[in-house]
Scaffold this motif. Structure first.
Motif, PDB file in Angstrom:
ATOM      1  N   ALA A  92      67.104  65.820 -30.190  1.00 58.48           N
ATOM      2  CA  ALA A  92      67.752  64.520 -30.427  1.00 58.48           C
ATOM      3  C   ALA A  92      68.006  64.301 -31.917  1.00 58.48           C
ATOM      4  CB  ALA A  92      66.889  63.393 -29.860  1.00 58.48           C
ATOM      5  N   ALA A  93      67.046  64.682 -32.761  1.00 57.00           N
ATOM      6  CA  ALA A  93      67.226  64.531 -34.212  1.00 57.00           C
ATOM      7  C   ALA A  93      68.341  65.447 -34.710  1.00 57.00           C
ATOM      8  CB  ALA A  93      65.917  64.838 -34.935  1.00 57.00           C
ATOM      9  N   VAL A 101      66.167  59.350 -30.233  1.00 58.65           N
ATOM     10  CA  VAL A 101      64.960  59.540 -31.051  1.00 58.65           C
ATOM     11  C   VAL A 101      64.063  58.314 -30.934  1.00 58.65           C
ATOM     12  CG1 VAL A 101      64.059  59.762 -33.412  1.00 58.65           C
ATOM     13  CG2 VAL A 101      65.988  61.180 -32.676  1.00 58.65           C
ATOM     14  N   MET A 102      64.660  57.146 -31.046  1.00 60.58           N
ATOM     15  CA  MET A 102      63.862  55.915 -30.967  1.00 60.58           C
ATOM     16  C   MET A 102      63.164  55.798 -29.607  1.00 60.58           C
ATOM     17  SD  MET A 102      64.058  54.739 -33.948  1.00 60.58           S
ATOM     18  CE  MET A 102      63.332  53.126 -33.787  1.00 60.58           C
ATOM     19  N   ALA A 121      61.908  67.612 -36.577  1.00 66.48           N
ATOM     20  CA  ALA A 121      62.836  66.492 -36.377  1.00 66.48           C
ATOM     21  C   ALA A 121      63.161  65.844 -37.718  1.00 66.48           C
ATOM     22  CB  ALA A 121      62.232  65.476 -35.409  1.00 66.48           C
ATOM     23  N   LEU A 122      62.154  65.669 -38.575  1.00 62.55           N
ATOM     24  CA  LEU A 122      62.372  65.061 -39.890  1.00 62.55           C
ATOM     25  C   LEU A 122      63.341  65.903 -40.716  1.00 62.55           C
ATOM     26  CD1 LEU A 122      61.474  62.806 -41.927  1.00 62.55           C
ATOM     27  CD2 LEU A 122      59.910  64.523 -42.832  1.00 62.55           C
ATOM     28  N   LEU A 133      66.526  57.017 -39.587  1.00 65.63           N
ATOM     29  CA  LEU A 133      65.702  57.880 -38.734  1.00 65.63           C
ATOM     30  C   LEU A 133      64.648  58.611 -39.540  1.00 65.63           C
ATOM     31  CD1 LEU A 133      67.932  59.542 -35.995  1.00 65.63           C
ATOM     32  CD2 LEU A 133      66.071  57.913 -35.718  1.00 65.63           C
ATOM     33  N   THR A 134      64.992  59.021 -40.751  1.00 68.85           N
ATOM     34  CA  THR A 134      64.008  59.690 -41.609  1.00 68.85           C
ATOM     35  C   THR A 134      62.830  58.755 -41.877  1.00 68.85           C
ATOM     36  OG1 THR A 134      65.712  61.071 -42.614  1.00 68.85           O
ATOM     37  CG2 THR A 134      63.649  60.810 -43.844  1.00 68.85           C
ATOM     38  N   GLN A 135      63.109  57.523 -42.245  1.00 70.32           N
ATOM     39  CA  GLN A 135      62.022  56.562 -42.502  1.00 70.32           C
ATOM     40  C   GLN A 135      61.220  56.303 -41.231  1.00 70.32           C
ATOM     41  OE1 GLN A 135      61.006  55.041 -45.644  1.00 70.32           O
ATOM     42  NE2 GLN A 135      59.265  54.896 -44.253  1.00 70.32           N
ATOM     43  N   THR A 136      61.896  56.192 -40.109  1.00 70.95           N
ATOM     44  CA  THR A 136      61.197  55.957 -38.845  1.00 70.95           C
ATOM     45  C   THR A 136      60.250  57.103 -38.519  1.00 70.95           C
ATOM     46  OG1 THR A 136      62.997  54.601 -37.990  1.00 70.95           O
ATOM     47  CG2 THR A 136      61.517  55.567 -36.360  1.00 70.95           C
ATOM     48  N   LEU A 137      60.703  58.341 -38.695  1.00 76.05           N
ATOM     49  CA  LEU A 137      59.830  59.486 -38.429  1.00 76.05           C
ATOM     50  C   LEU A 137      58.661  59.532 -39.405  1.00 76.05           C
ATOM     51  CD1 LEU A 137      62.500  62.186 -37.543  1.00 76.05           C
ATOM     52  CD2 LEU A 137      60.890  61.072 -35.980  1.00 76.05           C
TER      53      LEU A 137
END
Length: 186
Positions: A92-93, A101-102, A121-122, A133-137
Motif C-alpha cells: 500500500a505504501a 495505509v491508514m 513502508a516508510l 504518510l511518512t509522519q504517520t508511519l
C-alpha cells in the motif's frame, strides 16, 4: 443442505470455481459477496494462488479498499508476505495509497517488515514524497534510520531526491546524519 455446500453451490452459480485462484481474483475485483462465500465454503483468508499471491495482497495492489478491509475482518494476516511478495502495508505504501495505509495501521501491522526489495513502508513513503504518510508511519514507530538492502536510509533517499521538506521531517524525527549507506555515503 449443509452451509459449506450451499456456499460452494452459490459460487458455482456465479460462475466461480471454488479454488484459490478464483478467491484471489474476487479480491482483486472487489467482489465482497463472493469473498464471504469463499470463506463460508471453507477457504482460508490467507490462501495463495499458484503465483503466491494472497487475496489481501490482490485487493491491496488493485486498490480495493473494501475488499482488503473485509479480508482483514475475516482473518487475513496483515503481516503475511508470501514467497517473494510484499506484506500488505508495504504494498500500500509503495502504491502511495493513503486510505489503505491508514486502514492497515488499525490492524497492528509489524511496521518494520520489509518488502521483497528490502525496503520498508516508510522508505516507500519517502520515495513517494508523502509527508503525511511518512509522519504517520513514524508516529507508529517506524524506524527512520532503516535502510534498504543497499543501505540507503530514508534520509539519504530524501537528500538524493532533493526533497527538503522530507529531509527536515526525518531529521526532526531522529534520522541520523552519521548513518551512511554500505558505500559509506552520508
Amino acid at each position: 443442505l449443509d452451509p459449506i455446500q450451499a456456499a460452494k453451490d452459490e459460487l458455482k452459480a456465479r460462475d466461480y470455481l471454488v479454488n484459490e485462484t478464483a478467491m484471489v481474483n474476487a479480491a482483486r475485483n472487489g467482489d465482497l459477496e463472493a469473498l464471504v462465500l469463499f470463506m463460508q465454503a471453507g477457504l482460508d483468508a490467507n490462501i495463495r494462488n499458484p503465483f503466491g499471491e494472497t487475496p489481501l495482497l490482490a485487493a491491496t495492489t488493485s486498490n480495493n479498499y473494501a475488499a482488503a478491509n473485509l479480508l482483514l475482518d475475516l482473518g487475513a494476516d496483515i503481516n503475511l508476505a508470501p514467497g517473494r511478495r510484499d506484506p500488505a502495508l508495504v504494498a500500500a505504501a509503495k502504491e502511495n495509497n493513503y486510505q489503505m495505509v491508514m486502514a492497515f495501521l488499525n490492524y497492528d501491522p509489524e511496521i518494520w517488515r520489509l518488502g521483497r526489495d528490502g525496503r520498508s513502508a516508510l522508505w516507500h513513503t519517502v520515495k513517494n514524497g508523502n509527508l503525511d504518510l511518512t509522519q504517520t508511519l513514524i508516529d507508529h514507530e517506524a524506524d527512520v534510520n532503516e535502510g534498504d538492502s543497499f543501505g540507503v536510509s530514508p534520509l539519504i533517499l530524501a537528500v538524493q531526491k532533493g526533497d527538503e521538506a522530507m529531509v527536515l521531517l526525518l531529521l526532526k524525527n531522529g534520522a541520523s546524519v552519521d548513518r551512511g549507506n554500505f558505500g559509506g555515503v552520508t
